[in-house]
Design a protein around this motif. Structure first.
Motif, short mmCIF file in Angstrom:
data_model
loop_
_atom_site.label_atom_id
_atom_site.label_comp_id
_atom_site.label_asym_id
_atom_site.label_seq_id
_atom_site.Cartn_x
_atom_site.Cartn_y
_atom_site.Cartn_z
N THR A 176 -24.04 28.12 -8.24
CA THR A 176 -22.93 26.90 -9.02
C THR A 176 -22.55 26.90 -10.40
N ALA A 177 -21.51 26.27 -10.97
CA ALA A 177 -21.76 26.22 -12.44
C ALA A 177 -22.48 25.89 -13.37
N GLY A 215 -22.45 20.63 -21.67
CA GLY A 215 -21.13 20.22 -20.97
C GLY A 215 -20.09 21.30 -19.74
N LYS A 216 -21.28 21.61 -20.04
CA LYS A 216 -20.56 22.57 -18.59
C LYS A 216 -19.94 22.34 -17.36
N CYS A 217 -20.68 20.97 -17.33
CA CYS A 217 -20.16 20.33 -15.60
C CYS A 217 -20.35 18.82 -16.17
N VAL A 218 -19.09 17.54 -15.67
CA VAL A 218 -19.59 16.80 -15.38
C VAL A 218 -19.38 15.90 -14.44
N PHE A 219 -19.36 14.29 -14.32
CA PHE A 219 -20.16 14.08 -12.98
C PHE A 219 -18.78 12.79 -12.16
N ASN A 247 -12.40 14.99 -15.80
CA ASN A 247 -11.46 15.63 -16.32
C ASN A 247 -10.80 16.51 -15.62
N ASN B 2 -20.32 28.27 -3.82
CA ASN B 2 -20.72 26.99 -3.22
C ASN B 2 -19.83 25.70 -2.80
N SER B 5 -19.52 22.96 -6.08
CA SER B 5 -18.65 23.24 -7.10
C SER B 5 -17.79 23.41 -6.96
N LEU B 272 -19.31 16.06 -6.48
CA LEU B 272 -19.27 15.20 -7.76
C LEU B 272 -19.82 15.65 -8.64
N ILE B 273 -19.91 16.96 -8.76
CA ILE B 273 -19.48 17.61 -9.93
C ILE B 273 -19.01 18.80 -10.27
N PHE B 274 -18.19 18.65 -11.59
CA PHE B 274 -16.98 19.68 -12.13
C PHE B 274 -17.07 20.41 -13.00
N PRO B 275 -16.34 21.55 -13.28
CA PRO B 275 -16.66 22.14 -14.74
C PRO B 275 -16.25 21.10 -15.79
N GLY B 276 -16.52 20.85 -16.57
CA GLY B 276 -17.00 21.15 -17.69
C GLY B 276 -15.71 21.66 -18.67
N ASN B 277 -15.08 20.59 -19.38
CA ASN B 277 -14.56 21.39 -20.33
C ASN B 277 -14.55 22.47 -22.06
#
Lengths: 433, 277
Positions: A176-177, A215-219, A247, B2, B5, B272-277
């Motif tokens: 995953t990311a 900052g690759k992932c935000v929760f 975001n 997954n 993601s 609950l987990i997203f790619p960041g900016n």
């Protein structure tokens, strides 16, 4: 441009290509829409009524038969015609015995001929001994949190009256990311468990941390979970989770989740050739007896499910006939077992080509190659899973290589013989026929 | 990908199922075009199995009985023919050209019936052998032969082997014995021979009990597979319906029944987990 015009344009293009004969497909009866609900669970001694709806019926009549697991029809129901191809009827659990009852809806043609519309299934089971009146006695404890059959972390719940506290901790898996990232959400008020109906309502506070390093992932924020701990099993729960992406887009997401209590899993398994399954009419399939390890742990009653690792099925017999021309398809292991009191699979794991497939490949590959002898076979990686305690839906891999987690299975056909192997255990070579 | 993601769940994850059109915003909804290009000899079966795998749809497939030489390819080696002079002793397989199916959907999970109808309609206009229709039984979809060329090359209506009417009393039999009984009755009533080709032996040896009273072999087969799943349900196992591919082998003039379990597709991506900016 409207959505309708896009679809119409697509159909128009297709219709322009049809021969007059093939376009008749659109005038044919398309069947029956089906029964809802499809599978219903009943608790013995708890009277319940299920309202069924059958839609998309084009036949002039509909009849419903209830059959027990012996195939005996013990009741016939005449449903109500609500018009527009919709029929309704109800079934009361009081007329059912223990086990699964099939609810078969049959289209009745004008001449009385029956065609199957669809079937639903009612499963009456004895209640769990841990069931309190109404729902389970408590929601407190450490729960494995899973989505899509994969465990992602732990939901720890504490309970005071009907109010819940605790936290949800997740580790993002590899691939995953942000693999390995750990994040925790606190359970905050108002979070409740209703003992009368098993209803679970959980609100989560702000995540910690709010984003991964770099900052690759935000929760997600504003997370809520709603679900139930079912009457039949007090160590599992399921429901829907919603959360907000800080975001956007999209601003919110929702998904089904499952919870299960921790329970033991095997460390591995051992395979031993048992027999050729000729008594079952599958002479060319080798039966392997399998026992879970460690035998000091009692896995009796637990459930196993097998599958093939994606991309691992290599069937040389099938591939020898070019461009998927074979009428026999490659093997696709997909079975389930219960575990016996001595930690064995409830029946042999059978591996090999069917007798008809053996004859088929021998004949066709002789024709294809012009040879006088040949050998071909399949190999695949079998992945075993065991259910979490009390859950019929959450299965987890166990063991190691050739010991549950990716067993190598194979089978070989020659001009005169067949043979198979499972996880390093080999059958003798069988002369067939 | 997954499931933890986040990704917009509008595209197939399969490498061969490609999203070809970006989202079209139309009246506040989004329509998506998907394509799938075949490479084998049974294009309709290929797209059925791709959709089955991607979405967990329960779709059966039945080959038309191909007789026209222009619909078949002789793969027999010259070496074999040199020593086997009977003209019927040859390896004949369907002759098809690659074909790209395309369909549109406005939902994250497309409507199975709509997609199958689009695919069948496109196949029927593709020039590849045989024509099909779609038949529904609840969540079970069947792709059934509608027409095929006869030996003289004329397109004529096709009758599936599983349209045969069968009857037998309720009795406990293994799943494979029940299926073999159905196929034997098909042979007796229609003269068409069919045998079990590929099937998971572990499932095939489980006991079930069903009866058939003047119903189609297709209905009886569906009842048998559902009875096996009902027994699993009773044992506490999840409901995983089974389906089939009934494939015709032209030189033998017989069918092979291949049986599969349909696994549910993964749930839509959430998380609950997203790619960041």
């Amino acid at each position: 441009m409207s959505r309708l015009s896009v679809i119409t344009r697509c159909w128009c293009l297709a219709l322009c290509l049809f021969s007059p004969l093939t376009s008749h497909a659109f005038g044919q009866a398309l069947g029956c829409g089906g029964i809802e609900p499809k599978v219903v669970g009943y608790v013995q001694g708890t009277l319940m009524t299920t309202e069924f709806t059958v839609t998309g019926v084009t036949a002039p009549g509909l009849t419903v038969q209830l059959a027990n697991s012996s195939g005996t029809v013990f009741d016939t129901i005449s449903p109500s015609n609500d018009g527009g191809g919709t029929w309704t009827f109800s079934v009361n659990s009081g007329i059912l015995g223990l086990g699964v009852t099939s609810v078969d809806a049959w289209n009745v043609a004008a001449n009385g001929a029956l065609t199957l519309c669809d079937a639903a299934f009612l499963n009456q089971q004895t209640p769990s001994t841990t069931v309190a009146s109404g729902g389970c006695g408590t929601a407190a404890g450490n729960w494995q949190f899973a989505e899509g059959g994969v465990n992602y972390g732990t939901l720890n719940l504490t309970e005071s009256g009907s109010s819940l506290g605790g936290n949800l901790s997740i580790t993002e898996p590899s691939g995953t990311a942000c693999p390995g990232t750990k994040v925790t959400w606190p359970v905050m008020a108002p979070s409740t468990y209703d003992i009368s109906d098993g209803g679970l309502s959980i609100k989560l506070g702000s995540p910690s941390p709010s984003e991964s390093p770099g900052g690759k992932c935000v929760f997600a924020t504003g997370v809520s979970m709603t679900g139930t701990i079912p009457l039949l099993s007090c160590n599992m729960a399921s429901g829907t989770l919603t959360g907000t992406n800080p975001n956007p887009p999209p601003p919110t997401v929702s998904s089904p989740f499952t919870l299960s209590q921790n329970c033991p899993f095997p460390t591995g398994e051992t395979s031993t050739f048992d027999t050729w399954e000729s008594a079952k009419g599958l002479n060319t399939e080798a039966g392997f007896s399998v026992q879970l390890q460690p035998t000091t742990t009692n896995f009796a009653g637990r459930l196993l499910s097998e599958g093939a690792v994606a991309g691992s099925i290599k069937d040389a017999c099938y591939n020898d006939i070019p461009d998927q021309g074979s009428a026999v398809q490659p093997p696709n292991p997909d079975s389930e077992w219960a575990i016996t009191s001595s930690d064995f699979y409830s029946s042999d794991d059978m591996i090999g080509y069917s007798p008809a497939a053996v004859f088929y490949y021998r004949l066709q590959l002789y024709r294809l190659t012009g040879g006088t002898s040949f050998s071909c076979g399949f190999t695949l990686q079998q992945q075993m899973h065991m259910n979490s305690c009390g859950s019929a839906t959450l299965f987890t891999p166990y063991g190691g290589t050739n010991s549950g987690n990716t067993n190598t299975l194979s089978s070989t056909i020659t001009s005169t013989t067949v043979s198979s192997s499972r996880a390093g255990a080999f059958s003798p070579t069988l002369t067939f026929p | 990908m997954n499931t933890l993601s986040f990704m917009p769940n509008l595209a197939f994850s399969s490498k061969t199922l490609l999203t070809v059109a970006t989202v079209l915003a139309i009246l506040g909804t989004a329509a998506q075009a998907e394509t799938f290009t075949t490479s084998g000899r049974r294009p309709m079966l290929e797209v059925v199995q791709a959709l089955q795998k991607e979405y967990g749809w329960r779709i059966s497939y039945e080959d038309p009985a191909l007789e026209y030489t222009g619909d078949l390819e002789d793969l027999t080696s010259p070496a074999y023919k040199a020593t086997h002079t009977d003209p019927r002793d040859v390896l004949l397989v369907p002759l098809a050209k690659p074909f790209t199916f395309s369909w549109t959907s406005s939902a994250q999970t497309p409507d199975a019936r709509s997609v199958m109808e689009q695919c069948v309609a496109q196949h029927n206009g593709s020039g590849n052998p045989g024509a099909f229709r779609v038949y529904y039984q609840g969540d079970a979809l069947h792709v059934i032969p509608l027409a095929a060329k006869n030996a003289g090359g004329a397109m004529v209506p096709a009758v599936s082997a599983l349209d045969s009417i069968v009857s037998f009393p309720a009795q406990q039999r293994t799943l494979i014995d029940t299926i073999s009984l159905i196929l034997n009755l098909v042979h007796r009533t229609s003269g068409v021979q069919a045998v079990v080709g590929m099937a998971a032996g572990n499932a095939m040896t489980k006991p079930i009990s069903i009866a058939a009273n003047g119903i189609s072999a297709r209905d009886a087969l569906l009842l048998a597979l559902d009875a096996y799943q009902a027994a699993n349900l009773e044992a506490g196992l999840p409901w995983h319906p089974m389906t089939w591919a009934l494939l015709y082998h032209a030189d033998q003039k017989m069918y092979y029944l291949n049986l599969f379990t349909v696994r549910p597709a993964p749930p839509p991506s959430f998380n609950l987990i997203f790619p960041g900016n």
